[in-house]
Design a protein around this motif. Sequence first.
Motif, PDB file in Angstrom:
ATOM      1  N   GLY A 282       0.797  -1.218   0.000  1.00  0.00           N
ATOM      2  CA  GLY A 282       0.000   0.000   0.000  1.00  0.00           C
ATOM      3  C   GLY A 282       0.828   1.267   0.000  1.00  0.00           C
ATOM      4  O   GLY A 282       2.062   1.225  -0.118  1.00  0.00           O
ATOM      5  N   VAL A 283       0.131   2.385   0.151  1.00  0.00           N
ATOM      6  CA  VAL A 283       0.736   3.714   0.091  1.00  0.00           C
ATOM      7  C   VAL A 283       0.436   4.430   1.402  1.00  0.00           C
ATOM      8  O   VAL A 283      -0.716   4.467   1.846  1.00  0.00           O
ATOM      9  CB  VAL A 283       0.152   4.519  -1.102  1.00  0.00           C
ATOM     10  N   GLU A 284       1.450   5.000   2.019  1.00  0.00           N
ATOM     11  CA  GLU A 284       1.244   5.692   3.291  1.00  0.00           C
ATOM     12  C   GLU A 284       0.490   7.008   3.094  1.00  0.00           C
ATOM     13  O   GLU A 284       0.565   7.628   2.032  1.00  0.00           O
ATOM     14  CB  GLU A 284       2.599   5.975   3.954  1.00  0.00           C
ATOM     15  N   TYR A 285      -0.224   7.430   4.139  1.00  0.00           N
ATOM     16  CA  TYR A 285      -0.877   8.739   4.112  1.00  0.00           C
ATOM     17  C   TYR A 285      -0.697   9.407   5.462  1.00  0.00           C
ATOM     18  O   TYR A 285      -0.374   8.758   6.460  1.00  0.00           O
ATOM     19  CB  TYR A 285      -2.371   8.595   3.751  1.00  0.00           C
ATOM     20  N   ASP A 286      -0.927  10.729   5.466  1.00  0.00           N
ATOM     21  CA  ASP A 286      -0.810  11.510   6.690  1.00  0.00           C
ATOM     22  C   ASP A 286      -2.223  11.799   7.199  1.00  0.00           C
ATOM     23  O   ASP A 286      -2.972  12.544   6.557  1.00  0.00           O
ATOM     24  CB  ASP A 286      -0.059  12.814   6.377  1.00  0.00           C
ATOM     25  N   PRO A 287      -2.624  11.232   8.340  1.00  0.00           N
ATOM     26  CA  PRO A 287      -4.001  11.416   8.808  1.00  0.00           C
ATOM     27  C   PRO A 287      -4.350  12.879   9.087  1.00  0.00           C
ATOM     28  O   PRO A 287      -5.492  13.288   8.909  1.00  0.00           O
ATOM     29  CB  PRO A 287      -4.067  10.565  10.089  1.00  0.00           C
ATOM     30  N   GLU A 288      -3.358  13.658   9.503  1.00  0.00           N
ATOM     31  CA  GLU A 288      -3.621  15.084   9.774  1.00  0.00           C
ATOM     32  C   GLU A 288      -3.934  15.819   8.470  1.00  0.00           C
ATOM     33  O   GLU A 288      -4.825  16.669   8.420  1.00  0.00           O
ATOM     34  CB  GLU A 288      -2.413  15.718  10.477  1.00  0.00           C
ATOM     35  N   ASP A 289      -3.216  15.474   7.425  1.00  0.00           N
ATOM     36  CA  ASP A 289      -3.472  16.051   6.107  1.00  0.00           C
ATOM     37  C   ASP A 289      -4.877  15.668   5.627  1.00  0.00           C
ATOM     38  O   ASP A 289      -5.620  16.508   5.106  1.00  0.00           O
ATOM     39  CB  ASP A 289      -2.399  15.559   5.130  1.00  0.00           C
ATOM     40  N   TRP A 290      -5.240  14.411   5.842  1.00  0.00           N
ATOM     41  CA  TRP A 290      -6.577  13.956   5.424  1.00  0.00           C
ATOM     42  C   TRP A 290      -7.671  14.693   6.201  1.00  0.00           C
ATOM     43  O   TRP A 290      -8.701  15.055   5.642  1.00  0.00           O
ATOM     44  CB  TRP A 290      -6.713  12.443   5.630  1.00  0.00           C
ATOM     45  N   LEU A 291      -7.451  14.923   7.500  1.00  0.00           N
ATOM     46  CA  LEU A 291      -8.453  15.626   8.299  1.00  0.00           C
ATOM     47  C   LEU A 291      -8.681  17.040   7.776  1.00  0.00           C
ATOM     48  O   LEU A 291      -9.822  17.506   7.678  1.00  0.00           O
ATOM     49  CB  LEU A 291      -8.007  15.678   9.767  1.00  0.00           C
ATOM     50  N   VAL A 292      -7.586  17.714   7.422  1.00  0.00           N
ATOM     51  CA  VAL A 292      -7.699  19.071   6.875  1.00  0.00           C
ATOM     52  C   VAL A 292      -8.524  19.044   5.592  1.00  0.00           C
ATOM     53  O   VAL A 292      -9.436  19.859   5.395  1.00  0.00           O
ATOM     54  CB  VAL A 292      -6.293  19.665   6.606  1.00  0.00           C
ATOM     55  N   ARG A 293      -8.223  18.078   4.740  1.00  0.00           N
ATOM     56  CA  ARG A 293      -8.937  18.004   3.455  1.00  0.00           C
ATOM     57  C   ARG A 293     -10.397  17.596   3.646  1.00  0.00           C
ATOM     58  O   ARG A 293     -11.285  18.091   2.948  1.00  0.00           O
ATOM     59  CB  ARG A 293      -8.202  17.040   2.527  1.00  0.00           C
ATOM     60  N   MET A 294     -10.644  16.696   4.606  1.00  0.00           N
ATOM     61  CA  MET A 294     -12.033  16.305   4.874  1.00  0.00           C
ATOM     62  C   MET A 294     -12.844  17.503   5.350  1.00  0.00           C
ATOM     63  O   MET A 294     -13.976  17.716   4.913  1.00  0.00           O
ATOM     64  CB  MET A 294     -12.080  15.221   5.961  1.00  0.00           C
ATOM     65  N   ARG A 295     -12.250  18.286   6.242  1.00  0.00           N
ATOM     66  CA  ARG A 295     -12.966  19.447   6.790  1.00  0.00           C
ATOM     67  C   ARG A 295     -13.147  20.525   5.734  1.00  0.00           C
ATOM     68  O   ARG A 295     -14.038  21.365   5.843  1.00  0.00           O
ATOM     69  CB  ARG A 295     -12.219  19.985   8.001  1.00  0.00           C
ATOM     70  N   ALA A 296     -12.295  20.509   4.711  1.00  0.00           N
ATOM     71  CA  ALA A 296     -12.431  21.476   3.610  1.00  0.00           C
ATOM     72  C   ALA A 296     -13.468  21.013   2.600  1.00  0.00           C
ATOM     73  O   ALA A 296     -13.716  21.706   1.610  1.00  0.00           O
ATOM     74  CB  ALA A 296     -11.072  21.677   2.947  1.00  0.00           C
ATOM     75  N   GLY A 297     -14.039  19.828   2.832  1.00  0.00           N
ATOM     76  CA  GLY A 297     -15.151  19.397   1.993  1.00  0.00           C
ATOM     77  C   GLY A 297     -14.843  18.330   0.964  1.00  0.00           C
ATOM     78  O   GLY A 297     -15.700  17.988   0.152  1.00  0.00           O
ATOM     79  N   THR A 298     -13.608  17.803   0.978  1.00  0.00           N
ATOM     80  CA  THR A 298     -13.294  16.714   0.046  1.00  0.00           C
ATOM     81  C   THR A 298     -14.181  15.513   0.371  1.00  0.00           C
ATOM     82  O   THR A 298     -14.254  15.098   1.530  1.00  0.00           O
ATOM     83  CB  THR A 298     -11.811  16.311   0.170  1.00  0.00           C
ATOM     84  N   PRO A 299     -14.893  14.986  -0.625  1.00  0.00           N
ATOM     85  CA  PRO A 299     -15.803  13.870  -0.327  1.00  0.00           C
ATOM     86  C   PRO A 299     -15.082  12.617   0.147  1.00  0.00           C
ATOM     87  O   PRO A 299     -13.944  12.350  -0.255  1.00  0.00           O
ATOM     88  CB  PRO A 299     -16.525  13.615  -1.653  1.00  0.00           C
ATOM     89  N   VAL A 300     -15.755  11.875   0.998  1.00  0.00           N
ATOM     90  CA  VAL A 300     -15.192  10.647   1.571  1.00  0.00           C
ATOM     91  C   VAL A 300     -14.754   9.678   0.479  1.00  0.00           C
ATOM     92  O   VAL A 300     -13.725   9.007   0.594  1.00  0.00           O
ATOM     93  CB  VAL A 300     -16.239   9.987   2.502  1.00  0.00           C
TER      94      VAL A 300
END
Length: 192
Positions: free
Chosen positions: A153-171
């Motif tokens: 798999g590919v690593e991700y940064d959960p903090e980065d994802w939270l910022v993008r989720m709160r900015a409205g990026t769809p799940v």
Amino acid sequence: MTRIRPQKFGHIVYRTRRFDQMLGWYQIVFDARVQYQNPALAFLTYDDEHHRFALADLDVLQPDGSETEKQSLIGVDHVAYTYASLEDLFENYEQLKAKGIDPYWCVHHGVTVSMYYADPDGNQMEFQVEAFDSSEEANAFMCGPINAANPVGVEYDPEDWLVRMRAGTPVSDFLMRQIHEPASPIRGALGK
Ligand SMILES: [Fe+2]
């Protein structure tokens, strides 16, 4: 605050130096079928889950590992619990973070979005969310070329994802992995 609980148990992963014998045993005892296999890893299932067991071949992954290093020991590598949604996974992440409990590895496996935690004894566990809506799609991915090219798999940064989720990026944008490389190293709680 309502605490988040897993929806179900997912799978167990073993580290072994008897890869072929283990593979045969799980096929016989659980009537399991191999979903995907390479020289280092094998994924098996006995029902519609994409995998119920995985085997990691230490002779390939840790050929020179000493028995005193935890990541070189045979036995359970991790157990996996499935959460109901990406929102649950991340709400749980934030609740645990507030208690000082952080994941040691966040990786998008393709078939699941996963966060790995370790208990005080160092027992490793994966908290995952299904990327696909149906087990048919998950199984097709598991047996397909993208998974064969990068089965970890590919690593991700959960903090980065939270910022993008709160900015409205769809799940759905997070669940469906957009990039399939670089392949992440297999990380352990002890960093080996
Ligand atoms: Fe897993």
